[in-house]
Design a protein around this motif. Structure first.
Motif, PDB file in Angstrom:
ATOM      1  N   LEU A 239       0.823  -1.214   0.000  1.00 16.54           N
ATOM      2  CA  LEU A 239       0.000   0.000   0.000  1.00 16.54           C
ATOM      3  C   LEU A 239       0.857   1.264   0.000  1.00 16.54           C
ATOM      4  CD1 LEU A 239      -2.650  -1.130   2.623  1.00 16.54           C
ATOM      5  CD2 LEU A 239      -2.878  -1.105   0.136  1.00 16.54           C
ATOM      6  N   GLY A 240       2.170   1.080   0.110  1.00 18.75           N
ATOM      7  CA  GLY A 240       3.051   2.242   0.094  1.00 18.75           C
ATOM      8  C   GLY A 240       3.055   3.004   1.402  1.00 18.75           C
ATOM      9  N   CYS A 241       2.599   2.375   2.509  1.00 16.90           N
ATOM     10  CA  CYS A 241       2.689   3.055   3.812  1.00 16.90           C
ATOM     11  C   CYS A 241       3.467   2.159   4.785  1.00 16.90           C
ATOM     12  CB  CYS A 241       1.310   3.442   4.353  1.00 16.90           C
ATOM     13  SG  CYS A 241       0.175   2.097   4.559  1.00 16.90           S
ATOM     14  N   PRO A 242       4.761   2.362   4.854  1.00 14.74           N
ATOM     15  CA  PRO A 242       5.620   1.448   5.625  1.00 14.74           C
ATOM     16  C   PRO A 242       5.371   1.466   7.134  1.00 14.74           C
ATOM     17  CG  PRO A 242       6.869   3.331   4.796  1.00 14.74           C
ATOM     18  CD  PRO A 242       5.519   3.402   4.163  1.00 14.74           C
ATOM     19  N   ASN A 243       4.743   2.540   7.642  1.00 13.12           N
ATOM     20  CA  ASN A 243       4.549   2.621   9.101  1.00 13.12           C
ATOM     21  C   ASN A 243       3.163   2.140   9.517  1.00 13.12           C
ATOM     22  OD1 ASN A 243       7.136   3.895   9.375  1.00 13.12           O
ATOM     23  ND2 ASN A 243       6.161   5.741   8.549  1.00 13.12           N
ATOM     24  N   LEU A 244       2.852   0.935   9.089  1.00 10.26           N
ATOM     25  CA  LEU A 244       1.539   0.366   9.348  1.00 10.26           C
ATOM     26  C   LEU A 244       1.644  -0.719  10.421  1.00 10.26           C
ATOM     27  CD1 LEU A 244      -1.459   0.085   8.523  1.00 10.26           C
ATOM     28  CD2 LEU A 244      -0.721  -1.538   6.762  1.00 10.26           C
TER      29      LEU A 244
END
Ligand code: PLP
Ligand code: ZN
Length: 561
Positions: free
Chosen positions: A90-95
């Motif tokens: 999703l392109g959000c590494p801080n999940l």
């Protein structure tokens, strides 16, 4: 007094009594627990290092100070898990995933049950009526069994059989009502009143809100452990980390109401210095809060005939919870959003395949909401995001898996006299050949980022038979392709030393590799000049962090045909 109950309407405070259901002054049922925060902060600061990581860790700000060991089931203290594959996709590494599945009955309702049942037991209650969309009844039943309390669990007929059986197994009486959840609530209330029994008050139950808030405390402590104190932290300043967003699927809204309160209390105690944005996801077929939010209404209009199969999310009349959450969101950011059942099921399958996490459809709705909001640009890729995850896929597995997911092997009849005979061996080989062909389509991945390679590998593994080769540099990739002649190449562009453009040019200028189809995956917005360099040389261009596994697989299959 270090702890009191305060009316949300007239502000009057009174001592806590679990059996009092409204403010003695104005009769409002909307009240909250308030504590002496400076003193609680001092006590917690001193006590936390030596305490176990569970719900009771925060007892100085809970309505029950002394946990009853006879009731304890290991409530709270669930892991916070980084969603590396999903975050990459999703392109959000801080999940991060707050894994509430690891509570005693696999839902975050265990926090509510642990405190509420403990309070009712202390108050001498032996019989209790509760309406539930499933998980509250399961959790209350487990704790009620230990507390010696009989539970009358009123549920809608939509609740999956496996959940109803679990309630019954714990010794509660399941009352299955054919009607909407809001009708179930009404019938349960009338039953309790007629019988003179204690009736659960949902979001107005002090202990339930207080239980939910421990999710917030744990998240802050766990994020601090994962990431360290907030950026720019100085000695003496608040040390605990707050996420940018807390995302949860909602029905009555108890979870985010409690979690929001928890974050406020941490700030009041000087542990944190900001509030996260609250994001509440509803099922599109029952989304009164989303509707009211989008139309800027102060009150939600009830949905009398919910159209969703996700029974856990089928509260049509959210009541005052909506107003409380709306106020929180207007003040600190956040929003309501809806997703279809279909989107929730797809997210549920994705979560299982990409992260090894089996969630129930209601929890998956929160993930579907995350995907929707990222795509809409409401959430930024760099944001620190925590999602509440609960339940198990079990009741919903037939819905997402369909048929044809096994490969069946029928072994030839064994001859006990000679199990290693030649015909026996032949039969076995023939059976094994039916498990999978000898030769799979061969795919090479050239990417310098291990996380990116793992994501592509995982997508390919999770749905199809491929032989996968990997290289971490352009040069090694070029050698790999020359040696193996794969059927398809997945190529990153930005790599040190030899970049993807150079690899591509080398392959295209060599007649023996020029025909291999190429999918380029790139993290970077390409310039016009770069795009024209790729023109005619590649079969597809995928933006990293902006493609879903299904789209990717469709592309792969089309090129291998
Ligand atoms: C109870 C529940 C919800 C709804 O939560 P509320 O905070 O009560 O709105 C969502 N998902 C799951 C899995 C639940 O068990
Ligand atoms: Zn009052």
């Amino acid at each position: 007094m270090s702890f009191a109950i305060q009316c949300l309407d007239c502000g009057q405070t009174e001592p806590y009594n679990p059996l009092t259901i409204h403010c003695p002054n104005c009769k409002s049922q909307w009240r909250q627990a308030v504590y002496d925060y400076p003193s609680a902060a001092r006590q917690l600061e001193a006590a936390l290092p030596a305490r176990k990581f569970d719900l009771w860790r925060y007892r100085e700000v809970l309505p029950i100070r002394q946990p009853n060991p006879d009731l304890y089931l290991g409530e709270g203290g669930t892991p916070l898990i980084r969603a590396a594959n999903l975050g990459q996709m999703l392109g959000c590494p801080n999940l991060y995933i707050k894994d509430e599945r690891q509570g005693p009955t696999a839902s975050f309702k265990d926090r509510q049950a642990a405190l509420t049942i403990a309070a009712l037991k202390e108050a001498g209650i032996t019989e209790l009526v509760a309406a539930s969309t499933g998980n509250v009844a399961i959790s209350y039943s487990a704790y009620a069994a230990r507390a010696g309390i009989k539970l009358w669990a009123f549920v809608t007929s939509l609740v999956p059989e496996v959940k109803m059986r679990e309630i019954a197994l714990y010794g509660s009486q399941v009352v299955k009502v054919t009607g909407s959840y809001d009708q179930v609530k009404q019938i349960a209330a009338e039953f309790a009143q007629k019988r003179g029994l204690y009736h659960d008050m949902g979001t107005r139950t002090i202990t339930s809100v207080e239980g939910m808030k421990t999710i917030a405390f744990e998240i802050a402590e766990q994020l601090t452990e994962h990431l360290g104190p907030p950026p720019g932290h100085q000695p003496g300043q608040p040390r605990w980390r707050t996420p940018d967003w807390y995302i949860q699927a909602v029905s009555g809204g108890l979870g985010p109401v409690g979690v929001g309160k928890g974050f406020h209390e941490m700030q009041a105690m000087g542990f944190t210095n900001q509030q996260p944005g609250m994001i509440a996801i509803q099922a599109a077929g029952c989304a009164p809060m989303v509707h009211a939010w989008q139309n800027n209404l102060a009150e939600a209009i009830p949905v009398t005939n919910p159209q969703t199969h996700i029974e856990t999310l089928a509260t049509g009349t959210p009541g005052r919870s909506y107003g409380l959450l709306r106020q929180e969101m207007k003040q600190h950011g956040g929003q309501f959003e809806s997703v279809t059942d279909e989107e929730a099921y797809r997210a549920m399958h994705l979560l299982a395949k990409m992260e090894g996490i089996s969630a129930e459809p209601a929890a998956a709705a929160a993930f579907a909401g995350l995907i929707k909001l990222l795509r809409a640009g409401s959430l930024k890729p760099s944001d620190l995001i925590v999602i509440n995850c609960t339940g198990h896929t079990l009741p919903a597995e037939p819905l997402i898996l369909g048929s044809g997911w096994t490969r069946d092997v029928e072994l030839p009849q064994t001859q006990p006299a000679n199990p290693h005979s030649a015909t026996e061996q032949e039969g076995l080989l023939a059976a094994l050949n039916r498990v999978a062909p000898d030769r799979f389509p061969r795919i090479a991945i050239i990417d310098d980022t291990p996380d990116a390679r793992r994501l592509v590998r995982r997508i390919l593994q999770s749905q199809g038979d491929f032989t996968i080769y990997e290289a971490g540099t352009g040069r090694a990739g070029l050698e790999l392709v020359n040696r193996e002649h794969p059927d398809l190449l997945i190529l990153d562009l930005m790599m040190p030393e030899m970049d993807g453009f150079t690899v591509l040019e080398a392959l295209k200028s060599n007649p023996s590799t020029a025909d291999i189809p190429v999918i380029v995956s790139t993290a970077k917005e390409l310039t016009l000049e770069e795009k024209s360099r790729l023109q005619g040389q590649i079969q597809a261009l995928l933006q990293k962090g902006d493609f879903m596994s299904e789209e990717f697989l469709a592309e792969v299959r089309a090129l291998l045909r």
